[in-house]
Design an enzyme around this catalytic site. Structure first.
Site, PDB file in Angstrom:
ATOM      1  N   LEU B  63      -7.299   2.931   1.582  1.00 25.91           N
ATOM      2  CA  LEU B  63      -7.687   1.567   1.956  1.00 25.91           C
ATOM      3  C   LEU B  63      -6.954   1.184   3.252  1.00 25.91           C
ATOM      4  O   LEU B  63      -5.931   0.498   3.215  1.00 25.91           O
ATOM      5  CB  LEU B  63      -7.299   0.585   0.839  1.00 25.91           C
ATOM      6  CG  LEU B  63      -7.625  -0.903   1.042  1.00 25.91           C
ATOM      7  CD1 LEU B  63      -9.090  -1.189   0.743  1.00 25.91           C
ATOM      8  CD2 LEU B  63      -6.739  -1.790   0.150  1.00 25.91           C
ATOM      9  N   PRO B  64      -7.472   1.644   4.404  1.00 28.84           N
ATOM     10  CA  PRO B  64      -6.799   1.255   5.648  1.00 28.84           C
ATOM     11  C   PRO B  64      -6.895  -0.264   5.852  1.00 28.84           C
ATOM     12  O   PRO B  64      -7.948  -0.855   5.646  1.00 28.84           O
ATOM     13  CB  PRO B  64      -7.606   1.980   6.740  1.00 28.84           C
ATOM     14  CG  PRO B  64      -8.378   3.043   6.032  1.00 28.84           C
ATOM     15  CD  PRO B  64      -8.614   2.516   4.648  1.00 28.84           C
ATOM     16  N   HIS B  65      -5.784  -0.875   6.233  1.00 28.35           N
ATOM     17  CA  HIS B  65      -5.761  -2.309   6.532  1.00 28.35           C
ATOM     18  C   HIS B  65      -4.490  -2.627   7.289  1.00 28.35           C
ATOM     19  O   HIS B  65      -3.578  -1.806   7.353  1.00 28.35           O
ATOM     20  CB  HIS B  65      -5.840  -3.146   5.252  1.00 28.35           C
ATOM     21  CG  HIS B  65      -4.690  -2.948   4.317  1.00 28.35           C
ATOM     22  ND1 HIS B  65      -4.521  -1.790   3.598  1.00 28.35           N
ATOM     23  CD2 HIS B  65      -3.635  -3.732   3.991  1.00 28.35           C
ATOM     24  CE1 HIS B  65      -3.427  -1.892   2.860  1.00 28.35           C
ATOM     25  NE2 HIS B  65      -2.857  -3.061   3.084  1.00 28.35           N
ATOM     26  N   ALA B  66      -4.452  -3.814   7.857  1.00 30.58           N
ATOM     27  CA  ALA B  66      -3.231  -4.272   8.522  1.00 30.58           C
ATOM     28  C   ALA B  66      -3.061  -5.745   8.208  1.00 30.58           C
ATOM     29  O   ALA B  66      -3.868  -6.334   7.483  1.00 30.58           O
ATOM     30  CB  ALA B  66      -3.297  -4.022  10.033  1.00 30.58           C
TER      31      ALA B  66
END
Lengths: 95, 145
Positions: B63-66
């Site tokens: 789950l790529p996120h920033a």
């Protein structure tokens, strides 16, 4: 009982981890408050345990060094079996 | 936002040369539809470099996120499967769901559904096995609620 779910930003992964912990607690029939937060805010909370990535545990140990708290490394935030094992340990330690 | 991921935000590819490229491709629908700017994509990649691979939430799934920031215009999700898998700091990932969150609460409902979906590992494998995005959409419509 209060548990912190910690990740880098406190919005995505820690939210998923919180939901996995809540599911584990439900399966054990135990009531506890679970809060998701980012690592920089984490030490501002009083809690019984912190669940977080193995990469964060060293940092968390420093942040919580004067507090009586259990730190649990979790490799896969949505792995219910892995989370249940740690939740079980926490519940046992409170008996 | 909608509970589910729109079909136009889903892609299937055979392979990617590295996880950075996979995140860039996975983010494309969000970039092209003005959910995010390029800065957000870089922030997601920087986060992996800085914090390690904890965005790999389950086997084969990341789950790529920033952090919510100016780089996010609208809250949204996009999905990419990489058939051959790609290495993300020692973990093979075949399914990416990119999370763009405008603030810390607007996406909570979607994440709750996602968390439930992920706890059944079979769901992840079934999505990875799909050869058409319509089939992925169908699985999500049936099991993601």
């Amino acid at each position: 009982m209060k548990i912190l779910a910690v990740c880098g930003f406190g919005v995505g992964s820690s939210m998923i981890l919180k939901l996995t912990i809540q599911k584990a607690l439900r399966e054990f029939g135990v009531d506890a408050e679970v809060i998701n937060t980012d690592i920089s805010d984490s030490a501002g909370h009083n809690a019984d345990a912190v669940f977080s990535s193995p990469d964060f545990i060293g940092d968390l140990e420093k942040r919580f060094k004067n507090k009586e708290i259990k730190l649990y490394p979790i490799k896969r935030y949505s792995d219910l079996e892995e989370v249940k094992e740690k939740v079980q340990d926490l519940i046992d330690s409170k008996k | 936002m909608a509970q589910n991921i729109p079909q136009s935000h889903m892609q299937i590819i055979e392979n990617a040369s590295n996880y950075e490229e996979a995140i860039q491709i996975a983010s494309k629908p969000l970039l092209e539809n003005d959910y995010i700017t390029k800065d957000y994509i870089q922030a997601m990649i920087d986060s992996v470099e800085e914090h390690g691979p904890y965005i790999v939430l389950a086997d084969d799934f990341a789950l790529p996120h920033a952090r919510p920031s100016e780089a996010v215009k609208k809250t949204g999700l996009s999905l990419l499967t990489v058939k051959d898998g790609v290495d993300l700091k020692g973990n093979t990932v075949k399914l990416f769901v990119v999370l763009a969150a405008k603030d810390s609460t607007s996406h909570n409902e979607a994440l709750q559904s996602l968390a439930e979906f992920l706890m059944d590992k079979q769901n992840i494998q079934d999505v990875i096995a799909c050869d058409r995005v319509q089939d992925i959409k169908k699985i999500l419509d049936e099991r993601w609620n």
